[in-house]
Write an enzyme that holds these catalytic residues in place. Sequence first.
Site, mmCIF file in Angstrom:
data_model
loop_
_atom_site.group_PDB
_atom_site.id
_atom_site.type_symbol
_atom_site.label_atom_id
_atom_site.label_comp_id
_atom_site.label_asym_id
_atom_site.label_seq_id
_atom_site.Cartn_x
_atom_site.Cartn_y
_atom_site.Cartn_z
ATOM 1 N N ASN A 22 8.803 -1.761 7.377
ATOM 2 C CA ASN A 22 9.147 -3.166 7.162
ATOM 3 C C ASN A 22 10.671 -3.367 7.102
ATOM 4 O OD1 ASN A 22 9.693 -5.635 5.827
ATOM 5 N ND2 ASN A 22 7.632 -5.655 4.965
ATOM 6 N N GLU A 45 -1.794 4.550 3.636
ATOM 7 C CA GLU A 45 -1.815 4.138 2.226
ATOM 8 C C GLU A 45 -3.249 4.121 1.740
ATOM 9 O OE1 GLU A 45 0.027 0.348 1.576
ATOM 10 O OE2 GLU A 45 1.911 1.031 2.430
ATOM 11 N N THR A 102 9.850 3.268 5.530
ATOM 12 C CA THR A 102 9.125 1.994 5.582
ATOM 13 C C THR A 102 9.055 1.498 7.015
ATOM 14 O OG1 THR A 102 9.046 -0.316 4.818
ATOM 15 C CG2 THR A 102 11.230 0.632 5.054
ATOM 16 N N LYS A 145 17.939 -14.074 -3.595
ATOM 17 C CA LYS A 145 16.640 -13.425 -3.841
ATOM 18 C C LYS A 145 16.855 -12.070 -4.503
ATOM 19 C CE LYS A 145 12.573 -11.480 -1.618
ATOM 20 N NZ LYS A 145 11.918 -11.062 -0.375
ATOM 21 N N PHE A 182 11.054 -12.638 4.408
ATOM 22 C CA PHE A 182 9.948 -12.139 5.222
ATOM 23 C C PHE A 182 8.647 -12.326 4.449
ATOM 24 C CE2 PHE A 182 11.253 -8.719 2.449
ATOM 25 C CZ PHE A 182 10.079 -8.042 2.134
ATOM 26 N N GLY A 183 7.553 -11.969 5.106
ATOM 27 C CA GLY A 183 6.246 -11.944 4.444
ATOM 28 C C GLY A 183 5.875 -13.249 3.747
ATOM 29 N N ASP A 194 5.979 0.296 -2.469
ATOM 30 C CA ASP A 194 4.744 -0.415 -2.217
ATOM 31 C C ASP A 194 4.808 -1.710 -2.999
ATOM 32 O OD1 ASP A 194 2.399 -0.446 -0.807
ATOM 33 O OD2 ASP A 194 1.210 0.171 -2.521
ATOM 34 N N SER A 195 4.511 -2.825 -2.329
ATOM 35 C CA SER A 195 4.629 -4.099 -3.046
ATOM 36 C C SER A 195 3.438 -4.980 -2.751
ATOM 37 C CB SER A 195 5.928 -4.803 -2.661
ATOM 38 O OG SER A 195 6.212 -4.619 -1.301
ATOM 39 N N LYS A 202 12.174 -5.319 4.017
ATOM 40 C CA LYS A 202 12.325 -4.489 2.813
ATOM 41 C C LYS A 202 13.587 -3.648 2.919
ATOM 42 C CE LYS A 202 7.618 -3.100 1.481
ATOM 43 N NZ LYS A 202 6.734 -1.921 1.371
HETATM 44 P P1 ITT Z 1 5.595 -0.327 4.433
HETATM 45 O O1 ITT Z 1 4.307 0.002 3.708
HETATM 46 O O2 ITT Z 1 5.750 0.381 5.732
HETATM 47 O O3 ITT Z 1 6.802 -0.166 3.543
HETATM 48 P P2 ITT Z 1 4.465 -3.016 4.509
HETATM 49 O O4 ITT Z 1 4.989 -4.316 5.049
HETATM 50 O O5 ITT Z 1 3.119 -2.559 5.000
HETATM 51 O O6 ITT Z 1 5.582 -1.905 4.802
HETATM 52 P P3 ITT Z 1 3.387 -2.971 1.805
HETATM 53 O O7 ITT Z 1 2.308 -2.048 2.220
HETATM 54 O O8 ITT Z 1 4.124 -2.682 0.546
HETATM 55 O O9 ITT Z 1 4.509 -3.088 2.945
HETATM 56 O O10 ITT Z 1 2.784 -4.425 1.783
HETATM 57 C C1 ITT Z 1 3.381 -5.437 1.096
HETATM 58 C C2 ITT Z 1 3.012 -6.785 1.696
HETATM 59 O O11 ITT Z 1 3.547 -7.771 0.820
HETATM 60 C C3 ITT Z 1 3.625 -7.009 3.078
HETATM 61 O O12 ITT Z 1 2.800 -7.845 3.847
HETATM 62 C C4 ITT Z 1 4.933 -7.719 2.755
HETATM 63 O O13 ITT Z 1 5.311 -8.592 3.799
HETATM 64 C C5 ITT Z 1 4.592 -8.484 1.470
HETATM 65 N N1 ITT Z 1 5.777 -8.496 0.618
HETATM 66 C C6 ITT Z 1 6.280 -7.472 -0.123
HETATM 67 N N2 ITT Z 1 7.434 -7.824 -0.704
HETATM 68 C C7 ITT Z 1 7.683 -9.072 -0.317
HETATM 69 C C8 ITT Z 1 8.732 -9.978 -0.539
HETATM 70 O O14 ITT Z 1 9.801 -9.632 -1.233
HETATM 71 N N3 ITT Z 1 8.651 -11.178 0.004
HETATM 72 C C9 ITT Z 1 7.597 -11.537 0.755
HETATM 73 N N4 ITT Z 1 6.568 -10.755 1.043
HETATM 74 C C10 ITT Z 1 6.609 -9.522 0.510
#
Ligand code: ITT
Length: 182
Positions: free
Chosen positions: A7, A34, A5, A159, A138-139, A63-64, A10
């Site tokens: 991130n 992706e 990842t 969380k 985050f996010g 993937d989230s 995560k």
């Molecule tokens: P990787 O694909 O490299 O793992 P990414 O940040 O691009 O990292 P994703 O493609 O899965 O991850 O995108 C998921 C988005 O949703 C990303 O912007 C995250 O910050 C957000 N996200 C996922 N889980 C979250 C959480 O638990 N809390 C807040 N935001 C979340």
Amino acid sequence: MYFVTSNEGKYREVKGIANKYGIEVDWLKMEYLEPQGGELEEIARLSAEMLSEKIDEEFFIEDSGLFVEALKGFPGPYSSYVFKTIGNEGILKLMRDAENRRAYFKAVVAYFDGKDVHTFSGKVEGEIAREAKGTEGFGYDPIFLYNGRTFAEMTSEEKNRVSHRRRAFEKFFSWLKEVKKI
Ligand code: ITT
């Protein structure tokens, strides 16, 4: 086992969850391609299959996404791009006049065991806040309300007790213990 990842948020959460199962997770920090559109399960599976051509050992990815009911599931599979572009303020603006605030986070883990890809998913229901609050996580955490507090107002322990990630990884790690006897 490697968690691929880009991130860090995560990775930190998954490390905390893995600890409880006595599973050691190593961070392989890299971005990967992706495929866009479709369901998270399909995206995670295809991404893991593509990555398996580059990585010889077992690994998993996750993937989230955030799915907002009033926005017909947006940003969903586009969550990463939407976060980097319009961000939390953009989502709050889109939701300014929406009465229905319901939303959920979903996470799909795709695990490559050296031969096949297996997927596990988890979901948590909540609401989009009226304003961003909190500094943890985050996010989209500052705008995701769960039982009256945003995820960013919770400690990572709190969380991790209820999150989509926890639910997906709980399934994955229990399966690893039962089936793979790790
Ligand atoms: P990787 O694909 O490299 O793992 P990414 O940040 O691009 O990292 P994703 O493609 O899965 O991850 O995108 C998921 C988005 O949703 C990303 O912007 C995250 O910050 C957000 N996200 C996922 N889980 C979250 C959480 O638990 N809390 C807040 N935001 C979340």
